[in-house]
Design a protein around this motif. Structure first.
Motif, mmCIF file in Angstrom:
data_model
loop_
_atom_site.group_PDB
_atom_site.id
_atom_site.type_symbol
_atom_site.label_atom_id
_atom_site.label_comp_id
_atom_site.label_asym_id
_atom_site.label_seq_id
_atom_site.Cartn_x
_atom_site.Cartn_y
_atom_site.Cartn_z
ATOM 1 N N UNK A 157 121.618 23.155 -10.988
ATOM 2 C CA UNK A 157 120.500 24.052 -11.333
ATOM 3 C C UNK A 157 120.683 25.417 -10.664
ATOM 4 N N UNK A 158 120.996 25.416 -9.380
ATOM 5 C CA UNK A 158 121.012 26.690 -8.644
ATOM 6 C C UNK A 158 122.222 27.552 -9.050
ATOM 7 N N UNK A 159 123.394 26.928 -9.177
ATOM 8 C CA UNK A 159 124.556 27.750 -9.576
ATOM 9 C C UNK A 159 124.354 28.291 -10.993
ATOM 10 N N UNK A 160 123.687 27.499 -11.843
ATOM 11 C CA UNK A 160 123.426 27.936 -13.222
ATOM 12 C C UNK A 160 122.562 29.192 -13.289
ATOM 13 N N UNK A 165 122.621 36.442 -15.472
ATOM 14 C CA UNK A 165 123.124 37.819 -15.393
ATOM 15 C C UNK A 165 123.715 38.191 -16.761
ATOM 16 N N UNK A 166 123.300 39.335 -17.343
ATOM 17 C CA UNK A 166 123.782 39.673 -18.678
ATOM 18 C C UNK A 166 125.310 39.860 -18.708
ATOM 19 N N UNK A 167 125.907 39.550 -19.816
ATOM 20 C CA UNK A 167 127.336 39.710 -20.121
ATOM 21 C C UNK A 167 128.262 38.824 -19.278
ATOM 22 N N UNK A 168 128.219 38.992 -17.944
ATOM 23 C CA UNK A 168 129.213 38.310 -17.105
ATOM 24 C C UNK A 168 128.701 37.002 -16.501
ATOM 25 N N UNK A 169 127.416 36.678 -16.758
ATOM 26 C CA UNK A 169 126.780 35.519 -16.110
ATOM 27 C C UNK A 169 127.577 34.231 -16.253
ATOM 28 N N UNK A 170 127.938 33.875 -17.492
ATOM 29 C CA UNK A 170 128.631 32.604 -17.715
ATOM 30 C C UNK A 170 129.989 32.585 -17.018
ATOM 31 N N UNK A 171 130.679 33.743 -17.071
ATOM 32 C CA UNK A 171 131.998 33.811 -16.421
ATOM 33 C C UNK A 171 131.839 33.616 -14.912
ATOM 34 N N UNK A 172 130.771 34.183 -14.347
ATOM 35 C CA UNK A 172 130.550 34.026 -12.901
ATOM 36 C C UNK A 172 130.314 32.559 -12.552
ATOM 37 N N UNK A 299 108.363 33.607 -16.445
ATOM 38 C CA UNK A 299 108.908 32.898 -17.612
ATOM 39 C C UNK A 299 110.327 33.337 -17.973
ATOM 40 N N UNK A 300 110.691 34.594 -17.683
ATOM 41 C CA UNK A 300 112.023 35.073 -18.033
ATOM 42 C C UNK A 300 113.025 34.670 -16.945
ATOM 43 N N UNK A 301 114.157 34.064 -17.348
ATOM 44 C CA UNK A 301 115.100 33.518 -16.359
ATOM 45 C C UNK A 301 115.667 34.613 -15.450
ATOM 46 N N UNK A 302 116.132 35.719 -16.077
ATOM 47 C CA UNK A 302 116.744 36.780 -15.277
ATOM 48 C C UNK A 302 115.729 37.382 -14.302
ATOM 49 N N UNK A 303 114.510 37.651 -14.807
ATOM 50 C CA UNK A 303 113.496 38.236 -13.925
ATOM 51 C C UNK A 303 113.110 37.260 -12.812
ATOM 52 N N UNK A 304 113.106 35.967 -13.161
ATOM 53 C CA UNK A 304 112.801 34.946 -12.156
ATOM 54 C C UNK A 304 113.835 34.968 -11.037
ATOM 55 N N UNK A 305 115.107 35.066 -11.425
ATOM 56 C CA UNK A 305 116.190 35.100 -10.422
ATOM 57 C C UNK A 305 116.061 36.365 -9.568
ATOM 58 N N UNK A 306 115.759 37.490 -10.229
ATOM 59 C CA UNK A 306 115.602 38.748 -9.480
ATOM 60 C C UNK A 306 114.433 38.640 -8.497
ATOM 61 N N UNK A 307 113.321 38.051 -8.970
ATOM 62 C CA UNK A 307 112.154 37.908 -8.078
ATOM 63 C C UNK A 307 112.492 37.005 -6.895
ATOM 64 N N UNK A 308 113.239 35.926 -7.165
ATOM 65 C CA UNK A 308 113.565 34.999 -6.088
ATOM 66 C C UNK A 308 114.412 35.688 -5.007
ATOM 67 N N UNK A 309 115.466 36.370 -5.436
ATOM 68 C CA UNK A 309 116.290 37.075 -4.444
ATOM 69 C C UNK A 309 115.508 38.247 -3.845
ATOM 70 N N UNK A 310 114.654 38.870 -4.691
ATOM 71 C CA UNK A 310 113.847 39.995 -4.214
ATOM 72 C C UNK A 310 112.909 39.586 -3.089
#
Ligand code: HEM
Length: 408
Positions: A157-160, A165-172, A299-310
């Motif tokens: 879950x966490x690495x996923x 991250x747009x464009x490069x997320x899956x590669x990362x 609800x948005x995954x990217x914003x959720x990740x940003x908020x968590x690290x933020x």
């Protein structure tokens, strides 16, 4: 630094060539500490003690652990059953992680209450936030090593999250895993990094100490030491006080290790990892729950990740977000109340993080997340400007020597 005259001849001989004893004398004995430090100032040294315990027990666990998906779970079971005192070493390490976070969270909230992050201690605080991030990475990777169900699914879950991250997320994510799922290469690199990072933490803690000793400890009044009447040598006064605190800690720690070693644990992690069976309820360790709640509040995954690290990165800015000129909440009656609201808010976030995101938990999680950012980004800058602090005492000794003046 003037070398003190040591009585012991061998100490004198060594110190002349390698001045380690002079250094310790200077840092521990000469080092003047404010005479009014409360027990809240015990938690830094306690964190240091637990860091050492974690490294020592970790090194012994590593002698018997096998970082391979086919053997990891069994090697941990062998440690528990067959290795001499293996159960004790593992339970100390496992619960040590939880106690480490309890201690460091108290240490951080102490800093927030007494404004310890304020000038000139901004870098001391920032180094602390770096330590916190390193601790979180270390604990996360450590939890994967026993290769139980929660290890595997937590890691998945966490690495996923990086896939947001747009464009490069899956590669990362593929790069982090070393493959196309959490598997043997992931376990190997997590083991390697889990062994390495604690030593990086030690290095940053040393810098933390250098920064601390530059201006000395703050104190509950939040005013500067004005002269010798305000301070006492660290040794023997605070070594004795720290030793007492360590004794209390060891009683509580032993209580959990010997009587309830799985108190902080998750039963699912005693089931070997199975990529084909997803547990109904994936939860991180308790110390990650507030961040997990923030992640899921949006609800948005990217914003959720940003908020968590933020939510952690905002701590880097804390010395500048808090505009008050007075350090200690003792003299900030309004801030003091909001401080406790923040503490409750973080506990609520932890509670929400432990529960499935449904019903009331969704709404409460969103309100608590919004409040968390409101506290740091809006309340602190504004409150610092409008709050009228209580008058500060003349010096640390003043309230004791002339009580009436101190109370003014
Ligand atoms: C391994 C983790 C850590 C260790 C071993 C450690 C160690 C210490 C020690 C020994 C002290 C002096 C005693 C005390 O004030 O309690 C201290 C002070 C301090 N620490 Fe830490 N610390 C750690 C993590 C952190 C973190 C995560 C933060 C903040 C995010 C932080 C912020 C501070 C501040 C601001 C002070 C100065 C307090 C004052 O003088 O009023 N520390 N630390």
């Amino acid at each position: 630094m003037a070398a003190p005259a040591f009585k012991n001849g061998l100490v004198r001989w060594i110190d002349h060539r390698l001045p380690v004893f002079s250094f310790l004398h200077h840092e521990l004995h000469d080092y003047p500490s404010p005479k009014n430090l409360s027990y809240w100032w015990n938690f830094g040294s306690l964190a240091g003690i637990v860091l050492v315990i974690m490294i020592v027990t970790g090194v012994f666990l590593a002698m018997h652990y096998t970082p391979h998906t086919a053997y990891a779970f069994d090697s941990v079971e062998r440690i528990m059953r067959d290795v001499n005192y293996g159960w004790l070493i593992r339970y100390i390490h496992m619960n040590g992680a939880s106690f480490f976070f309890i201690i460091v969270y108290i240490h951080i909230f102490r800093g927030m209450y007494y404004g310890s992050y304020k000038a000139p201690r901004e870098l001391l605080w920032i180094l602390g936030v770096v330590i916190l991030l390193l601790m979180m990475a270390t604990a996360f990777m450590g939890y994967v090593l026993p290769w139980g169900q929660m290890s595997f699914w937590g890691a998945t879950v966490i690495t996923n999250l990086f896939s947001a991250i747009p464009l490069v997320g899956d590669a990362i994510v593929t790069w982090l895993w070393g493959g196309f799922s959490v598997d043997n290469p992931t376990l190997n690199r997590f083991y390697s990094l889990h062994y390495l990072l604690p030593f990086l933490i030690v290095a940053v803690v040393m810098l933390h100490m250098v920064a601390l000793h530059r201006f000395g400890s703050g104190n509950p009044l939040g005013i500067d030491v004005k002269g010798p009447q305000d301070s006492i040598p660290f040794h023997p006064y605070y070594t004795a006080k720290d030793a007492f605190g360590a004794g209390v800690f060891f009683i509580a720690f032993a209580g959990v290790v010997f009587f309830s070693p799985n108190l902080f644990g998750e039963p699912d992690n005693y089931i070997p990892a199975n990529p084909l069976v997803t547990p109904p309820h994936i939860v991180p360790e308790w110390y990650f729950l507030p961040y997990y709640a923030i992640l899921r509040a949006i609800p948005d995954k990217l914003l959720g990740v940003i908020a968590m690290f933020g939510s952690i990165f905002v701590l880097f800015l804390l010395p500048w977000l808090d505009t008050a000129r007075v350090r200690s909440a003792k003299f900030r009656p309004t801030y003091r109340k909001f401080f406790w609201v923040l503490v409750v808010d973080c506990i609520v976030l932890g509670y929400v993080g432990a529960n499935p995101p449904e019903g009331w938990f969704i709404l409460v999680g969103r309100i608590a997340t919004a409040y968390y950012f409101f506290h740091f980004l809006i309340l602190l800058p504004v409150l610092g400007l409008i709050e009228r602090p209580l008058p500060l005492p003349q010096s640390i000794s003043a309230p004791v020597l002339k009580p009436a003046e101190g109370k003014a």
